[in-house]
Every structure is written in structure tokens, then in C-alpha cells.
Design an enzyme around this catalytic site. Sequence first.
Site, short mmCIF file in Angstrom:
data_model
loop_
_atom_site.label_atom_id
_atom_site.label_comp_id
_atom_site.label_asym_id
_atom_site.label_seq_id
_atom_site.Cartn_x
_atom_site.Cartn_y
_atom_site.Cartn_z
N LEU A 29 -30.07 23.00 -20.01
CA LEU A 29 -30.50 24.16 -19.25
C LEU A 29 -30.78 25.26 -20.26
O LEU A 29 -30.01 25.44 -21.21
CB LEU A 29 -29.40 24.64 -18.29
N ASP A 30 -31.88 26.00 -20.08
CA ASP A 30 -32.16 27.05 -21.06
C ASP A 30 -31.11 28.14 -20.98
O ASP A 30 -30.33 28.23 -20.02
CB ASP A 30 -33.59 27.59 -20.90
N LYS A 31 -31.09 28.98 -21.99
CA LYS A 31 -30.02 29.96 -22.14
C LYS A 31 -29.94 30.92 -20.96
O LYS A 31 -28.87 31.40 -20.60
CB LYS A 31 -30.23 30.74 -23.44
N ASP A 32 -31.08 31.22 -20.34
CA ASP A 32 -31.13 32.18 -19.24
C ASP A 32 -30.85 31.54 -17.88
O ASP A 32 -30.89 32.25 -16.86
CB ASP A 32 -32.51 32.85 -19.20
N SER A 33 -30.62 30.23 -17.85
CA SER A 33 -30.37 29.52 -16.60
C SER A 33 -28.90 29.11 -16.50
O SER A 33 -28.17 29.13 -17.49
CB SER A 33 -31.27 28.29 -16.50
#
Length: 233
Positions: free
Chosen positions: A103-107
Amino acid sequence: MSLVRISHYLALCGVGSRRQAARLIERGCVSINHQLAKHSDRVDSSTPLNICVDGQPVLSPQEKQYWLYHKPVGIDCRLLINDPSSLLHLLPAKPRLYPAGRLDKDSRGLLLLTNDGELTQTLMHPDFNHSKTYVVQVDKPLTAEFLSDMATGVSYAKVQTKPCRIRLVNSTTFEIVLTQGLNRQIRRMCQALGFKVIDLLRTKLMEVCLDDLPEKTMRPVSAAELVTLKQLS
């Protein structure tokens, strides 16, 4: 164990998936008896070997572990020791676990953590079309055209996304089920249609659900969930 390629062996030892192990070999990070490993090298656990990754000895294959983790926003799934935001700093020292997918850092939301390289390989490989479910909030009211375009596939850069399932939750929130795992795919799909993602939560990996697992905590995968993951792999 019969002779297996070094990337396969590293996966069995919990270093990462076979693809991740292959990248380590490509970068010259893997040695066998003090010699740089080649992709064609084969090993047998019955033969004493000194196998190292970045100079650190690789332990022989260990009992497989499977955990679910509720990743918060701000944690980077890349296992980078020099990055204080890396997931690496939240994982136990032993056994060595790694995320089967990112999952990307902002998710935020559901991550599967394991040392099973074979399962990770199949879960991450695009040919298997494993489903992942997300709940997404955007910056303005949704339209029927947006939902239709997302469902049929969106073009951005040189990418054409596959058709997917989508369901309206409320005026600014939708649920989407993807079978692709492209980098920041949902955010880029939304951006291409003129919307900005405010919040992105992964709620399911195939039939395994986040449910009420609190953020920043992990729990073992149940026997029934593991059967499902392996059957669908």
C-alpha cells in the site's frame, strides 16, 4: 530438498518473493560461499553453504508465518533500514516478515505479512488476477459518468486499466474491487478523471477481510483464511 534455483531458495528462507530475490541477485547483493550469486546457481539445503544477502547470513528455511496488519497512513511498505517511516521498524526481528503486496505511504488498510515466498510470488503476480477491495473518498461529489468510466477502465500515461467492480457508498465515497496491482493505480485513475483521492482504505485481499482489526495492530491469519489464500493462489 532437491536442487532449486538460488532465488527460489531465498524465497523459502523468507528473504522475499522469488521476484524480490532475483532483484537482489541482479544487484549483486547475494553471495554463496563468498562468491557473487548468479541467477543460474542452484542450491540444496542438505549441503552446508554460506549464503549471505548484503553480507548478512541467510538462515535456513523456517516455519511459515502469516499475519494481517492494519497499516496506517505514513508507513512506507518498502523495507528500508535507513527510512524511519519504513514498515521494517514495526516488524518483529524474527521471523523475518515482509508484505505480500504493498500500500502506498498515503494509503491505509489491510496488509498480509509473511515469510512464505511462494505464496507471495503468486499473490503479487499480475497473471493470477487476485482481487483487492478498497473504500475510497474523493474531493468532490461523484457522478454517474465517473463511476462508469472507472468500471470500464481508465487510460493514463501509457496505461489502460482493466474493467473492475465499483459501488457507490455515499456522495463522495465509493468501493472498488481491482484485479490489477499497478503503482498508485486508484489515485491515478481518479486523477485522470479530474478527482483527487482524500482517503484510501484497503478492506479485503481476495476473501480475507480487515474487519475491526485496529490500526497499527496485527493478528495471525486464521486456518480458514490461509486455506482460502492458498486455494485461490
